[in-house]
Scaffold this motif. Structure first.
Motif, mmCIF file in Angstrom:
data_model
loop_
_atom_site.group_PDB
_atom_site.id
_atom_site.type_symbol
_atom_site.label_atom_id
_atom_site.label_comp_id
_atom_site.label_asym_id
_atom_site.label_seq_id
_atom_site.Cartn_x
_atom_site.Cartn_y
_atom_site.Cartn_z
ATOM 1 N N VAL A 229 0.922 -1.175 0.034
ATOM 2 C CA VAL A 229 -0.199 0.038 0.078
ATOM 3 C C VAL A 229 0.704 1.229 -0.081
ATOM 4 O O VAL A 229 0.629 2.188 -0.699
ATOM 5 C CB VAL A 229 -1.060 0.062 1.297
ATOM 6 C CG1 VAL A 229 -1.625 1.109 1.442
ATOM 7 C CG2 VAL A 229 -1.905 -1.100 1.044
ATOM 8 N N ALA A 230 1.949 1.344 0.695
ATOM 9 C CA ALA A 230 2.801 2.196 0.841
ATOM 10 C C ALA A 230 3.380 2.599 -0.425
ATOM 11 O O ALA A 230 3.668 3.856 -0.758
ATOM 12 C CB ALA A 230 3.754 2.154 1.826
ATOM 13 N N ALA A 231 3.770 1.548 -1.175
ATOM 14 C CA ALA A 231 4.562 1.729 -2.356
ATOM 15 C C ALA A 231 3.521 2.557 -3.449
ATOM 16 O O ALA A 231 4.170 3.312 -4.331
ATOM 17 C CB ALA A 231 5.006 0.361 -2.918
ATOM 18 N N VAL A 232 2.236 2.119 -3.581
ATOM 19 C CA VAL A 232 1.584 2.574 -4.474
ATOM 20 C C VAL A 232 1.014 3.959 -4.195
ATOM 21 O O VAL A 232 0.646 4.928 -5.063
ATOM 22 C CB VAL A 232 0.209 1.721 -4.954
ATOM 23 C CG1 VAL A 232 0.797 0.593 -5.577
ATOM 24 C CG2 VAL A 232 -0.622 1.443 -3.633
ATOM 25 N N ARG A 233 0.750 4.343 -2.703
ATOM 26 C CA ARG A 233 0.200 5.633 -2.486
ATOM 27 C C ARG A 233 1.444 6.734 -2.471
ATOM 28 O O ARG A 233 0.894 7.880 -2.700
ATOM 29 C CB ARG A 233 -0.307 5.475 -1.067
ATOM 30 C CG ARG A 233 -1.533 4.783 -1.152
ATOM 31 C CD ARG A 233 -2.460 4.811 0.201
ATOM 32 N NE ARG A 233 -3.073 5.951 0.294
ATOM 33 C CZ ARG A 233 -3.759 6.347 1.514
ATOM 34 N NH1 ARG A 233 -3.389 5.724 2.381
ATOM 35 N NH2 ARG A 233 -4.331 7.669 1.462
ATOM 36 N N GLY A 234 2.503 6.196 -2.483
ATOM 37 C CA GLY A 234 3.729 7.203 -2.568
ATOM 38 C C GLY A 234 3.747 8.037 -1.179
ATOM 39 O O GLY A 234 2.926 7.881 -0.274
ATOM 40 N N PRO A 235 4.894 8.931 -1.104
ATOM 41 C CA PRO A 235 5.139 9.719 0.275
ATOM 42 C C PRO A 235 3.785 10.652 0.519
ATOM 43 O O PRO A 235 3.897 10.791 1.665
ATOM 44 C CB PRO A 235 6.329 10.431 -0.342
ATOM 45 C CG PRO A 235 7.176 9.694 -1.331
ATOM 46 C CD PRO A 235 5.871 8.827 -2.120
ATOM 47 N N ALA A 236 3.254 11.132 -0.580
ATOM 48 C CA ALA A 236 2.175 11.988 -0.394
ATOM 49 C C ALA A 236 0.858 11.440 0.166
ATOM 50 O O ALA A 236 -0.119 12.047 0.373
ATOM 51 C CB ALA A 236 2.061 13.102 -1.457
ATOM 52 N N ALA A 237 1.027 10.105 0.047
ATOM 53 C CA ALA A 237 -0.276 9.167 0.412
ATOM 54 C C ALA A 237 -1.460 9.737 -0.339
ATOM 55 O O ALA A 237 -2.480 10.257 -0.118
ATOM 56 C CB ALA A 237 -0.711 9.351 1.988
ATOM 57 N N GLU A 238 -1.534 9.125 -1.624
ATOM 58 C CA GLU A 238 -2.755 9.512 -2.633
ATOM 59 C C GLU A 238 -3.879 9.298 -1.893
ATOM 60 O O GLU A 238 -4.063 8.114 -1.418
ATOM 61 C CB GLU A 238 -2.467 8.771 -3.835
ATOM 62 C CG GLU A 238 -3.395 9.144 -4.815
ATOM 63 C CD GLU A 238 -3.062 8.536 -6.038
ATOM 64 O OE1 GLU A 238 -3.951 8.419 -7.192
ATOM 65 O OE2 GLU A 238 -1.930 7.988 -6.546
ATOM 66 N N PRO A 239 -4.733 10.302 -2.071
ATOM 67 C CA PRO A 239 -6.165 10.302 -1.593
ATOM 68 C C PRO A 239 -6.879 9.071 -2.001
ATOM 69 O O PRO A 239 -6.704 8.720 -3.085
ATOM 70 C CB PRO A 239 -6.916 11.473 -1.736
ATOM 71 C CG PRO A 239 -5.898 12.390 -2.327
ATOM 72 C CD PRO A 239 -4.509 11.663 -2.570
ATOM 73 N N VAL A 240 -7.829 8.164 -1.174
ATOM 74 C CA VAL A 240 -8.448 7.215 -1.729
ATOM 75 C C VAL A 240 -9.976 7.227 -1.112
ATOM 76 O O VAL A 240 -9.942 7.521 -0.121
ATOM 77 C CB VAL A 240 -7.922 5.836 -1.014
ATOM 78 C CG1 VAL A 240 -8.899 4.563 -1.401
ATOM 79 C CG2 VAL A 240 -6.455 5.457 -1.673
ATOM 80 N N GLY A 241 -10.762 7.254 -2.157
ATOM 81 C CA GLY A 241 -12.216 7.097 -1.824
ATOM 82 C C GLY A 241 -12.860 5.949 -1.624
ATOM 83 O O GLY A 241 -14.052 5.650 -0.804
ATOM 84 N N LEU A 242 -12.194 4.794 -2.265
ATOM 85 C CA LEU A 242 -13.022 3.374 -2.240
ATOM 86 C C LEU A 242 -11.627 2.715 -1.867
ATOM 87 O O LEU A 242 -10.766 2.518 -2.873
ATOM 88 C CB LEU A 242 -13.799 3.137 -3.587
ATOM 89 C CG LEU A 242 -14.180 1.532 -3.583
ATOM 90 C CD1 LEU A 242 -15.194 1.495 -2.544
ATOM 91 C CD2 LEU A 242 -14.649 1.291 -5.019
ATOM 92 N N TRP A 243 -11.838 1.629 -0.920
ATOM 93 C CA TRP A 243 -10.797 0.913 -0.619
ATOM 94 C C TRP A 243 -11.479 -0.745 -0.959
ATOM 95 O O TRP A 243 -12.288 -0.996 -0.218
ATOM 96 C CB TRP A 243 -10.170 0.969 0.942
ATOM 97 C CG TRP A 243 -9.431 -0.229 1.109
ATOM 98 C CD1 TRP A 243 -8.320 -0.833 0.379
ATOM 99 C CD2 TRP A 243 -9.210 -0.859 2.418
ATOM 100 N NE1 TRP A 243 -7.721 -1.738 1.106
ATOM 101 C CE2 TRP A 243 -8.425 -1.871 2.519
ATOM 102 C CE3 TRP A 243 -9.981 -0.766 3.700
ATOM 103 C CZ2 TRP A 243 -8.031 -2.609 3.419
ATOM 104 C CZ3 TRP A 243 -9.656 -1.538 4.597
ATOM 105 C CH2 TRP A 243 -8.850 -2.313 4.527
#
Length: 317
Positions: A229-243
């Protein structure tokens, strides 16, 4: 290169379209069998996984405009298939092994024996629609479906093909039930169905005048769910609306305030079809929403499996 989803297809009891994957209630178990939609000659030696995959594939190809009036609308050698299934044709393999044990190889059928190959689903889908590009089958455990979406994107980015049909399918039959229960005979709730996506370069979709339904973003396969999860969201923690949560126990780092879609809880164990179903659900979500979708499969060492995969879907630009 931006790669987008341009077509969706489902073969699931009681689910009418990808939007139905987001409904809170499980589908009716006594709904019509989607494989019954297939008619005509040539089905006798198709196992259930292949039939389900053919149903979903036909709808996805038509939705993307790649098949019209039964004919392929793009160059055949530029259209490929990536299938994900872990149980797939295990029933055919078991039947063949049983026959050989009882009657030697002389008792086997020359029509049925080729269907024991592990790539039979991808092969029959390709043969049926004349897709002569790259043809892959992934049998990679819980991450297999998301892995398939990733490899489809890689094939397009490498310009090996222009279009890829991604199919995730799992059947239910006695051999599958035996394997899923670990040989105990316990009643395990299992998915019996298929999902299919057509993916292509965003530029290709624009040239064909076909809308991109979702953009395929970063993907990672790691030893733990947290790392993936950390690898795909990146350092900025890309916003997620649906998990789209992985199967089994939900990992300890649930994403708030994202809406959670747990297809395993709703459909049963989805195995190799899970990631493709998640991508279909995420694409349906992005029809009305602009916030991203995080699809996750496998929990890795966080939850006792060998690996975890994560994939981001974004609204197509």
């Amino acid at each position: 290169m931006d790669v987008v989803v341009t077509g969706l297809g489902l073969a699931l009891r009681g689910v009418d379209g990808a939007r139905g994957l987001l409904a809170p209630d499980p589908p009716a178990p006594d709904a019509d069998d989607p494989a019954a939609r297939l008619t005509g000659r040539g089905l006798r030696y198709r196992d259930r996984a292949t039939r389900l995959a053919m149903c979903a594939a036909r709808d996805a190809l038509a939705a993307a405009g790649l098949v019209r009036d039964g004919a392929l609308t793009v160059p055949a050698h530029r259209a490929g298939v990536v299938a994900s299934t872990n149980y797939g044709n295990v029933d055919t393999v078991c039947d063949a092994v049983t026959t050989i044990a009882k009657e030697t190889y002389a008792g086997t059928s020359p029509m049925a024996l080729p269907a024991t190959a592990s790539n039979v689903v991808a092969s029959w889908v390709a043969i049926t629609h004349g897709l002569r590009g790259a043809n892959l089958t992934l049998c990679n455990g819980e991450t297999s479906g998301l892995d398939a979406v990733h490899w489809a994107r890689q094939l397009i980015a490498a310009r090996r093909v222009g279009w890829v049909l991604v199919v995730g399918v799992e059947p239910v039959n006695p051999p599958v039930r035996h394997l899923a229960s670990g040989g105990t005979g316990a009643d395990v709730r299992l998915l019996d169905g298929a999902a299919a996506l057509v993916v292509e370069a965003a530029e290709s979709a624009r040239e064909r005048g076909v809308p991109g339904l979702a953009e395929i973003g970063p993907y990672a396969r790691k030893g733990t769910w947290t790392e993936a999860v950390a690898a795909v969201r990146g350092p900025a923690a890309e916003p997620v609306g649906l998990w789209c949560a992985p199967g089994g126990a939900v990992p300890p780092h649930a994403l708030e305030p994202a809406l959670t879609c747990d297809l395993t809880a709703k459909m049963g164990e989805c195995s190799g079809a899970l990631g493709v179903l998640q991508a279909a659900a995420g694409t349906a979500w992005l029809d009305d929403e602009t916030s991203g979708v995080l699809a996750t499969a496998g929990t890795g060492r966080d939850g006792g499996t060998d690996a975890a995969a994560a994939l981001i879907l974004r609204a197509a630009r």
